[in-house]
Design an enzyme around this catalytic site. Structure first.
Site, PDB file in Angstrom:
ATOM      1  N   CYS A  43      85.492  33.405  45.859  1.00  0.00           N
ATOM      2  CA  CYS A  43      86.132  34.350  46.779  1.00  0.00           C
ATOM      3  C   CYS A  43      85.337  34.421  48.074  1.00  0.00           C
ATOM      4  CB  CYS A  43      86.290  35.724  46.146  1.00  0.00           C
ATOM      5  SG  CYS A  43      84.944  36.187  45.070  1.00  0.00           S
ATOM      6  N   GLU A  72      89.556  43.317  44.091  1.00  0.00           N
ATOM      7  CA  GLU A  72      88.932  42.390  45.038  1.00  0.00           C
ATOM      8  C   GLU A  72      89.904  41.235  45.131  1.00  0.00           C
ATOM      9  OE1 GLU A  72      87.421  38.985  45.592  1.00  0.00           O
ATOM     10  OE2 GLU A  72      85.648  39.469  44.394  1.00  0.00           O
TER      11      GLU A  72
END
Lengths: 486, 486
Positions: free
Chosen positions: A268, A231
């Site tokens: 994020c 990720e």
């Protein structure tokens, strides 16, 4: 307190992975109910040690106490969720097709279930010292799948990683999980070696695009490539339609400021770019940003990267600095930038780039139908958010744009905050992740560490119990194509 | 009849992929029932043209008529199976988690389903001109998923690819599927360019290890890497225990000869190595191989590769040639080789290598417990087969060995013949495939071309119908964590 841990030597790494590989078949053979018990024991141990762990996390990650306690709670919730997943058993995707001479093609008795991949290397993230690190989501889902885990500690919180590891190892041992199922390694070079090590079967990673891509490249260029679940990065665009701005402009901009600066912008899922109509009043937003206190960043490396990123965005000829954040003794105050839609589209590679930390970009657009042009400029995203009204003419197209580039599409909300639940997707096309078919949050994250095996014409006593007639382990199964039942 | 098709130019390829990308959202938006209807129309069109297609396949692939008709039947069965998968709808993995303030972590309303990846490039296989080529399993599963397909024709059967494409395109048009959803391209360079083309979202491939690895390397080194589903190579080991040999030796060796020489050994599931106890009588096996007629190979390239491979195995100091196949006007007669277990383990990289064509290796072992040492020498396999008795002391360990390295474990049968059904796995760790989490045969093959998207707090009318309250499309859904129901 943040004494760096000594680097794991190549010989130590070999030993760790050999123990993990030796433990793999033993862990895989444990009934799911026993793995569930072990995950709950780990959760209990971490909860029980909160008063030890939280101060270490606060010191190492520079987060306030509430954030650390909340994140620890999320972490242990996650471990228990995977225990539930194991006890239900549908995650095995068990299927039984009895032999059928009338099937249309030759069909012997075939029975399928998912099996664990083997040792998984997990790279802890800087910004979630609990929930995406040592005993975080990758670890929980890999252990649940039946895979031994070797965690590469993030250098930003070595002591928390060490303490967490001690608790995990002790809890697993008390649950009679085979020795070698969990270990911690330290050091940049140990991480690289772990990705290329022949005994490693998969990698979980949360971090930056350059760092993640370098490790991905190693994983896929091995003689025997392995899956790399990374990720990496996302700017998490937010589209505010004219109708939404007219109806709720002040409220939306207030929510935006809160989401973009939460945790000093070190999520994020931080909204890195928000699209608002030209002429929208940004005065209160500017005042809000100007009034926000400085907050420390996670560590020097993050701070250096942020300084470079925010300097580049601020100095870019296409941007206007509405609020210039500054670095002081307390950390960084937030930065707010602005550009126009045409400028954004012209400089999209510069401007639609994640700047990890407290900075965000407002894009003003003239005609809202032109927002759809942004789809062509966006790389893969973790999230796309739409603020609109229910009868908004733009809503269907913007939601479709979101689904085409992102793993999660949010309506009238904010991307920060990722619910740990069954239906969550924390993923998306590259570079949001390196494996868009999967999620790293939520119960289906377990699927990353499993592969199917089909048993053909194998006699009852030699089948895995989950596939035997009579279903002795009460696993939901798809029999002869019918929907799974217990 | 096998006139080579002209190579697709870069400009033509761009146009094909631009049409595919433009069609992608339209195809994705078609209700699954309409995609199901289109797949059935394709199947009907191919069945209806059998008398045209089969002679072309026979001429181009050098297979007998029955094989071609059988393979066409498998192909259309497969298309219809995916139509059934679409109509059931569980493949969407739809999940609904309503907002829940008591969940343990913040939980808004989140709803998830799988969406198609976008344009998929499919590389036709040499050895299955129907079932793994133009309208084969990769194409059927990608179209079912809602992805446009661009097929790179295998140069061994260009005319069949062209005719099949005409039928597919016409059937899709009659089913009102958007134009551009299916196209054929030709030429080595067009294939490479298709893998690296920015509009390509995934690749399906069946072929050799070197060819597949080269394309895989291209796919993963793109600026935005894409999934590459390659089925590359396997030696499909068969273990015959002492007890099985004693009980049914002649029958087992007879079955082995049949499976190893079926289709001139040109199956990815050909048993390339069989382990039998020392002292087993191989006389009848040798006579069987000596008596088998020569059969033509698929094409000159396969024949050249086979000649190199069988020469290397025959000349290897560790092997003994029991029957040396020869090349004549009718093609190749089969080759039978032998070695001992120690020699095999010593030279495993040379001897446990796929030799595509009519050649196979018998390995004689002294102590059957030593068979477990083979596990460490095997790379990933499509299949592992065990011939044993139910109370066989070796059976559990050999089946476990099989499950640890292969996608399918067969008991007292043969690996050739892959049932098209729900529970099938045609896959396995590298180099059997480049993506061991998946299968290229069976209904779950559709999962390769899908990724999850989660909708958070999206109002009812703006949700995809499959996720709305009341379930207007009757899709099986997991609601609040409970097992899927319609």
């Amino acid at each position: 307190m943040t004494t760096a841990a000594p680097d794991t030597t190549p010989e130590e790494l070999d030993a760790v992975l050999e123990r993990a590989a030796a433990a793999a078949p033993l862990l895989a053979a444990l009934p799911a109910s026993e793995r569930a018990r072990a995950l709950r024991a780990v959760a209990d141990a971490l909860d029980g040690a909160a008063d030890t762990l939280v101060p270490v996390a606060m010191a190492e990650a520079h987060y306030p106490e509430a954030r650390c306690r909340g994140e620890l709670g999320r972490t242990t919730f996650q471990l228990r969720l995977f225990a539930d997943v194991l006890e239900e058993g549908e995650y095995l995707e068990a299927m039984i097709d009895p032999a059928d001479p009338d099937w249309g093609t030759p069909r012997p008795d075939v029975r399928r279930l998912l099996v664990p991949l083997g040792p998984v290397v997990v790279f802890g993230a800087s910004n979630f010292p609990f929930a995406f690190s040592t005993a975080g989501g990758d670890t929980a889902s890999a252990l649940a799948a039946g895979c031994p885990v070797v965690v590469k500690a993030h250098p930003g919180h070595p002591e928390l990683a060490r303490l967490t590891t001690e608790l995990v190892v002790a809890a697993l041992a008390e649950s009679e999980v085979p020795e070698g199922v969990f270990a911690l390694v330290n050091g940049f070079e140990a991480g690289r070696r772990a990705v290329t090590h022949p005994l490693t079967r998969a990698v979980g990673f949360t971090g930056s695009i350059p760092g993640g891509r370098a490790l991905y490249d190693l994983a896929v260029s091995r003689p025997e490539p392995i899956p790399f679940y990374g990720e990496l990065g996302s700017v998490n665009p937010v589209f505010v339609t004219r109708a939404a701005m007219a109806a709720r402009g002040a409220e939306i901009l207030d929510g935006y400021a809160g989401s973009a600066t939460l945790g000093a912008g070190q999520f994020c899922t931080k909204p890195g770019v928000v699209f608002v109509p030209e002429g929208a009043d940004l005065g209160a937003l500017v005042a809000d940003f100007e009034g926000r206190a400085a907050a420390p960043l996670l560590n020097d490396r993050v701070a250096e990267g942020f300084a470079r990123g925010v300097d580049a965005l601020s100095a870019h000829p296409a941007t206007e600095v509405l609020v210039r954040g500054r670095e002081g003794a307390e950390g960084w105050s937030p930065t707010l930038l602005r550009t126009g839609l045409d400028s954004l589209l012209e400089h999209s590679e510069d401007l639609l780039t994640e700047c990890f930390g407290p900075a965000t970009l407002v894009v003003t657009y003239p005609d809202e139908r032109r927002l759809l042009e942004v789809g062509g400029a966006l790389h893969g995203q973790l999230t796309v958010t739409v603020h609109g009204e229910e009868d908004d003419p733009m809503a269907p197209a913007l939601l479709a744009l979101g689904a085409s580039v992102a793993g999660r599409v949010i309506w009238n909300g904010w991307p920060t905050g990722v619910a740990v639940t069954h239906a969550m997707t924390h993923g998306g096309p590259y570079p949001a992740t390196t494996a868009s078919a999967h999620t790293s949050v939520g119960s289906t994250a377990i699927r990353r560490f499993l592969r199917p095996v089909t048993y053909q014409s194998v006699p009852q006593p030699l089948l895995p119990p989950e596939l035997r007639d009579g279903n002795p382990r009460s696993v939901p199964r798809r029999v002869n194509g019918a929907l799974p039942t217990e």
